[in-house]
Write a protein that holds these residues in place. Structure first.
Motif, PDB file in Angstrom:
ATOM      1  N   CYS A 133       1.327  -1.357   0.116  1.00 43.20           N
ATOM      2  CA  CYS A 133      -0.229  -0.177  -0.303  1.00 43.20           C
ATOM      3  C   CYS A 133       0.667   1.189   0.461  1.00 43.20           C
ATOM      4  O   CYS A 133       0.372   2.060  -0.387  1.00 43.20           O
TER       5      CYS A 133
ATOM      6  N   GLY B 130       1.691   3.195   2.334  1.00 44.80           N
ATOM      7  CA  GLY B 130       0.734   4.593   2.940  1.00 44.80           C
ATOM      8  C   GLY B 130       1.785   5.314   3.613  1.00 44.80           C
ATOM      9  O   GLY B 130       3.000   5.041   3.867  1.00 44.80           O
TER      10      GLY B 130
ATOM     11  N   SER C  59       2.096   6.780   6.663  1.00 46.29           N
ATOM     12  CA  SER C  59       1.801   6.619   7.659  1.00 46.29           C
ATOM     13  C   SER C  59       3.417   5.530   8.135  1.00 46.29           C
ATOM     14  O   SER C  59       4.301   5.007   7.032  1.00 46.29           O
TER      15      SER C  59
ATOM     16  N   VAL D  22       3.349   2.787   9.508  1.00 51.75           N
ATOM     17  CA  VAL D  22       3.096   1.049   8.663  1.00 51.75           C
ATOM     18  C   VAL D  22       3.236   1.161   7.338  1.00 51.75           C
ATOM     19  O   VAL D  22       3.185  -0.549   6.705  1.00 51.75           O
ATOM     20  N   GLY D  23       2.772   2.260   6.603  1.00 47.98           N
ATOM     21  CA  GLY D  23       2.319   1.787   5.382  1.00 47.98           C
ATOM     22  C   GLY D  23       3.703   2.110   4.802  1.00 47.98           C
ATOM     23  O   GLY D  23       3.779   1.407   3.662  1.00 47.98           O
TER      24      GLY D  23
ATOM     25  N   ASP E 253      -0.357  -4.297   3.036  1.00 45.77           N
ATOM     26  CA  ASP E 253      -1.398  -3.197   3.761  1.00 45.77           C
ATOM     27  C   ASP E 253      -0.833  -2.763   4.744  1.00 45.77           C
ATOM     28  O   ASP E 253      -0.286  -3.353   5.729  1.00 45.77           O
ATOM     29  N   GLY E 254      -1.393  -1.297   5.574  1.00 44.38           N
ATOM     30  CA  GLY E 254      -0.031  -1.359   6.526  1.00 44.38           C
ATOM     31  C   GLY E 254      -2.013  -1.381   7.095  1.00 44.38           C
ATOM     32  O   GLY E 254      -1.134  -1.363   8.405  1.00 44.38           O
ATOM     33  N   CYS E 255      -2.914  -1.313   7.019  1.00 39.70           N
ATOM     34  CA  CYS E 255      -3.561  -0.971   7.762  1.00 39.70           C
ATOM     35  C   CYS E 255      -5.016  -2.303   7.504  1.00 39.70           C
ATOM     36  O   CYS E 255      -5.020  -1.980   6.621  1.00 39.70           O
TER      37      CYS E 255
ATOM     38  N   VAL F  52      -7.983  -0.676   6.565  1.00 38.16           N
ATOM     39  CA  VAL F  52      -8.203  -0.167   5.968  1.00 38.16           C
ATOM     40  C   VAL F  52      -7.955  -0.949   4.261  1.00 38.16           C
ATOM     41  O   VAL F  52      -9.294  -0.505   3.794  1.00 38.16           O
ATOM     42  N   ALA F  53      -7.208  -1.650   4.413  1.00 41.13           N
ATOM     43  CA  ALA F  53      -6.918  -2.312   3.563  1.00 41.13           C
ATOM     44  C   ALA F  53      -7.230  -2.078   1.672  1.00 41.13           C
ATOM     45  O   ALA F  53      -7.618  -2.427   0.462  1.00 41.13           O
ATOM     46  N   CYS F  54      -6.274  -0.783   2.216  1.00 40.75           N
ATOM     47  CA  CYS F  54      -6.161   0.026   0.774  1.00 40.75           C
ATOM     48  C   CYS F  54      -5.539  -0.958  -0.691  1.00 40.75           C
ATOM     49  O   CYS F  54      -6.591  -0.754  -2.051  1.00 40.75           O
TER      50      CYS F  54
ATOM     51  N   LYS G 228      -0.598   1.465  14.306  1.00 41.95           N
ATOM     52  CA  LYS G 228      -0.221   2.679  12.843  1.00 41.95           C
ATOM     53  C   LYS G 228       0.218   3.608  13.316  1.00 41.95           C
ATOM     54  O   LYS G 228      -0.982   4.181  14.911  1.00 41.95           O
TER      55      LYS G 228
HETATM   56  S1  SF4 Z   1      -3.721   0.219   3.725  1.00 42.93           S
HETATM   57 FE1  SF4 Z   1      -4.104   1.693   5.757  1.00 42.93          FE
HETATM   58  S2  SF4 Z   1      -1.649   1.980   5.936  1.00 42.93           S
HETATM   59 FE2  SF4 Z   1      -1.939   1.355   3.809  1.00 42.93          FE
HETATM   60  S3  SF4 Z   1      -2.761   3.810   2.472  1.00 42.93           S
HETATM   61 FE3  SF4 Z   1      -4.605   2.823   3.394  1.00 42.93          FE
HETATM   62  S4  SF4 Z   1      -4.745   3.623   4.743  1.00 42.93           S
HETATM   63 FE4  SF4 Z   1      -3.133   3.511   4.368  1.00 42.93          FE
END
Ligand code: SF4
Length: 122
Positions: free
Chosen positions: A16, A18, A20, A22-23, A68-70, A72-74, A98
């Motif tokens: 991801c 992202g 953050s 974790v991203g 994915d970092g979190c 939200v699972a983008c 996170k």
């Molecule tokens: S999965 Fe979480 S850390 Fe990764 S881009 Fe989406 S919101 Fe950001």
């Protein structure tokens, strides 16, 4: 190396990446796994942007690991939108909290790397 010139990489890794901790850890372990020849990091943004050659290339992979970092699972949602089968690693499930800090914590990166390697059987 898990790739060949005729049919492309066997294991694709999509992070991801992202904004953050974790991203950024997802990005870092995708990068390291690629350097270690355990898969090939690919362009998640291309799938988000519906760039057809990149979507097709991902569909041709034998195996796809999505990080994915979190929750939200983008990245996972992006793969699902294209109907691409994948395995999923979500980093907060490993106990990594996170936060907005973009400095990488070596112990957290190691933890995430171990989990990814275990999933890949690497
Ligand atoms: S999965 Fe979480 S850390 Fe990764 S881009 Fe989406 S919101 Fe950001």
């Amino acid at each position: 190396m898990e790739s060949c010139s005729c049919c492309g990489p066997i294991t694709m890794i999509l992070a991801c990446s992202g904004g953050s901790n974790v991203g950024q850890i997802s990005n870092e372990i995708a990068r390291r796994l690629t350097i270690d020849n355990k898969g090939v990091m690919f362009c998640l943004a291309g799938l988000g942007g519906d760039v057809e050659p990149l979507v097709d290339r991902t569909k041709s992979a034998e195996r796809v690991l999505v990080i994915d970092g979190c929750p939200v699972a983008c990245a996972k949602k992006t793969l699902e939108r294209h109907g691409i089968e994948h395995e999923w690693l979500e980093l907060t499930s490993l106990g990594i909290e996170k936060c907005p800090d973009l400095e990488l914590d070596a112990a957290q990166v190691e933890c995430a790397m171990n989990a990814a390697e275990e999933m890949l059987g690497a």
